[in-house]
Design a protein around this motif. Structure first.
Motif, mmCIF file in Angstrom:
data_model
loop_
_atom_site.group_PDB
_atom_site.id
_atom_site.type_symbol
_atom_site.label_atom_id
_atom_site.label_comp_id
_atom_site.label_asym_id
_atom_site.label_seq_id
_atom_site.Cartn_x
_atom_site.Cartn_y
_atom_site.Cartn_z
ATOM 1 N N MET A 66 1.656 2.926 2.818
ATOM 2 C CA MET A 66 1.711 1.482 2.752
ATOM 3 C C MET A 66 3.156 0.747 3.021
ATOM 4 O O MET A 66 4.108 1.454 3.551
ATOM 5 C CB MET A 66 1.883 0.535 0.959
ATOM 6 N N ASN A 67 2.667 -0.483 3.647
ATOM 7 C CA ASN A 67 3.855 -1.510 4.493
ATOM 8 C C ASN A 67 4.288 -1.582 4.017
ATOM 9 O O ASN A 67 4.017 -2.135 2.402
ATOM 10 C CB ASN A 67 2.943 -1.553 5.600
ATOM 11 N N ARG A 68 5.266 -3.234 4.107
ATOM 12 C CA ARG A 68 5.486 -3.965 3.489
ATOM 13 C C ARG A 68 4.710 -5.302 2.973
ATOM 14 O O ARG A 68 5.320 -5.309 1.675
ATOM 15 C CB ARG A 68 6.611 -4.805 3.554
ATOM 16 N N THR A 69 3.944 -5.087 3.479
ATOM 17 C CA THR A 69 2.615 -6.826 3.321
ATOM 18 C C THR A 69 2.227 -5.759 1.942
ATOM 19 O O THR A 69 1.971 -6.368 1.280
ATOM 20 C CB THR A 69 2.306 -6.265 3.945
ATOM 21 N N GLU A 70 1.884 -4.532 2.417
ATOM 22 C CA GLU A 70 1.062 -3.748 1.051
ATOM 23 C C GLU A 70 1.714 -3.229 -0.391
ATOM 24 O O GLU A 70 0.618 -3.377 -1.371
ATOM 25 C CB GLU A 70 0.517 -2.898 1.535
ATOM 26 N N GLU A 87 3.894 -5.574 -1.465
ATOM 27 C CA GLU A 87 3.773 -6.604 -2.002
ATOM 28 C C GLU A 87 2.786 -7.056 -2.849
ATOM 29 O O GLU A 87 2.895 -8.067 -3.807
ATOM 30 C CB GLU A 87 4.267 -7.604 -0.928
ATOM 31 N N THR A 88 2.174 -6.362 -2.998
ATOM 32 C CA THR A 88 0.783 -6.521 -3.475
ATOM 33 C C THR A 88 0.692 -6.335 -4.426
ATOM 34 O O THR A 88 -0.569 -6.224 -5.658
ATOM 35 C CB THR A 88 -0.925 -6.386 -2.114
#
Length: 146
Positions: A1-5, A7-8
């Motif tokens: 997961m990257n940072r955007t993922e 954050e979910t």
């Protein structure tokens, strides 16, 4: 997961989101963050000899552990809270330019409580080790009491 993922599932946002990426492999959370040197926590810690504070390394481990609790965190209104840190040891300093590799595993769970072991390494060298516990708690609706 990257940072955007991330954050979910994590409630953290910049500047307190302390993972660049994470994944779960064979029941272990494996996270990573590269320390650039402009992070708030190395500014002034220490002038001319910047070092990531130990408590920040512990927070990195905690956020990495939360990746393992994704199913509990995906429920609306649940926040992970640290409930303990035990057997914390700092073995080697982390400095700007280092990439911190985090490995965490849940050792046991009971109700909303989850117990974990985590390690932080740079280039294979152990920097921090800790046993931790967390509680997945409903969002505080008593903000008016503050």
């Amino acid at each position: 997961m990257n940072r955007t993922e991330l954050e979910t599932i994590l409630p953290h946002r910049a500047p307190m989101l302390l993972l660049d990426e994470a994944e779960v492999v064979d029941g272990e959370a494996r996270g990573r963050i590269t320390i650039k040197g402009d992070e708030f926590f190395v500014q002034g810690h220490f002038p001319g000899n910047p070092v990531v504070p130990g408590v920040i390394l512990c927070e990195m481990l905690a956020q990495n552990c939360c990746v393992l609790m994704e199913s509990g965190l995906s429920r609306a209104g649940v926040t992970p809270f640290y409930t303990s840190l035990d057997k914390v040891r700092f073995k080697h300093p982390v400095r700007p330019g280092d990439t911190v590799e985090l490995t965490c595993r849940i050792t046991r769970s009971r109700g909303p409580f989850h117990f974990a072991h985590g390690e932080a390494r740079v280039a294979g060298e152990l920097c921090c080790v800790a046993d931790m516990s967390f509680a997945l708690m409903p969002a505080d609706t008593g903000a008016q009491n503050a």
